[in-house]
Structure formats: C-alpha cells, structure tokens
Design a protein around this motif. Structure first.
Motif, PDB file in Angstrom:
ATOM      1  N   VAL A  66      62.022  51.772  24.111  1.00 45.31           N
ATOM      2  CA  VAL A  66      61.622  50.604  24.893  1.00 45.31           C
ATOM      3  C   VAL A  66      62.824  49.711  25.190  1.00 45.31           C
ATOM      4  N   SER A  67      62.650  48.877  26.192  1.00 42.93           N
ATOM      5  CA  SER A  67      63.589  47.798  26.487  1.00 42.93           C
ATOM      6  C   SER A  67      62.787  46.515  26.601  1.00 42.93           C
ATOM      7  N   PHE A  68      63.443  45.384  26.381  1.00 46.01           N
ATOM      8  CA  PHE A  68      62.783  44.083  26.350  1.00 46.01           C
ATOM      9  C   PHE A  68      63.368  43.184  27.432  1.00 46.01           C
ATOM     10  N   GLU A  69      62.539  42.881  28.434  1.00 47.88           N
ATOM     11  CA  GLU A  69      62.968  42.004  29.522  1.00 47.88           C
ATOM     12  C   GLU A  69      62.512  40.587  29.221  1.00 47.88           C
ATOM     13  N   SER A  70      63.413  39.641  29.381  1.00 51.87           N
ATOM     14  CA  SER A  70      63.092  38.227  29.179  1.00 51.87           C
ATOM     15  C   SER A  70      62.054  37.769  30.195  1.00 51.87           C
TER      16      SER A  70
END
Length: 156
Positions: A64-68
């Motif tokens: 996963v990646s975490f976008e603000s």
C-alpha cells in the motif's frame, strides 16, 4: 513473532493510524515530516494532517501507499530512514520509498493492528521513537519494539 500478510479493510475512504502503546496518538505529517502525536480533532489542520487515503502500492499492488488527505498527490515515504511526505514523482526510487507492505501483529474485535515494512527495506519497520516516525531494523524482538511498530487502523 511471525507476521502474516493482511489487507487493511478498505471500507472507508480515509483512515488514521493510532499508536497502540500511545493511545490517542496518530500518525501525522507536520512540516513535511512524519510524527505520532496527540490529535485535536476540532483543529482542522491536525485533523487533516492525520488523515490518509490508502491506495495500492506505487511500487507493488501487493502493498500500500498512503496519500495525504490535505496535500493531494503527496505521499508518506522514507528517505534517510526518516518518514516524511513528498510530492509524487515518476522515479522508481520514489515509488519504492512510498510503498509499504502490511503485516498483522494482532487482530482485534473492532479492527486490525498492523505493522508496516518499507517495500525496498523489508528487514525494517516503520517505528515511532520520541514521537518521530522512522524506519528501523526489525531485528529487535522486544515488546517495546513490537508496540512501537504497531498501529490500529481506524476510519477517519
């Protein structure tokens, strides 16, 4: 301790990540760096700085990646072992630095507690120390290390 790969439930549009050994403290960005801090949800900046969209990993859809939420196109990443947010770019290094693989450390009735390993540093884990977010080697088997690297996933 062995960890199994899990998928954070995708039932909410946005999430927060609460430290399990510092209840009420959440992963957030401030001044482009990652922290674990107490959040005043009536404070718009603190509320938004601690809110993340989970997307398939930029380097691997298995992770996963975490976008603000409040800085669209900016992602949590590691650089120099420090967790920070950076604007997305097309480099492979950025994609790998901004991708984290989930491991479960404890399943609980109201959700899941996870730890995150950087895609390109699988022997490291995202950890808070002195309220700052870093990636540290996972060879520490202490309860303190396990708790410093474990976060409860909650809907924002």
């Amino acid at each position: 301790t062995s960890f199994k790969v899990v998928c954070v439930p995708r039932k909410c549009p946005f999430y927060r990540f609460e430290s399990i050994n510092m209840p009420g403290h959440f992963i957030r960005h401030r001044d482009y760096l990652g922290f674990v801090e107490s959040i005043d949800f009536n404070n718009e900046v603190e509320n938004l700085d601690s809110t993340w969209k989970i997307i398939p990993g930029l380097a691997s859809s298995r992770c996963v990646s975490f976008e603000s939420k409040n800085f669209e196109g900016w992602y949590l990443r590691h650089s120099g072992y420090r967790i920070k947010i950076s604007k997305k770019n097309s480099s492979n290094l950025f994609k790998e630095d901004a991708t984290f693989c989930e491991r479960t450390s404890l399943e609980i009735a109201d959700g899941v507690i996870v730890m995150f390993k950087p895609f390109n540093y699988q022997s490291y884990s995202v950890r808070h120390r002195n309220f700052e977010l870093w990636i540290d080697p996972t060879n520490d088997k202490s309860i303190e290390f396990r708790d410093d690297t474990s976060f409860k996933v909650v809907c924002a």
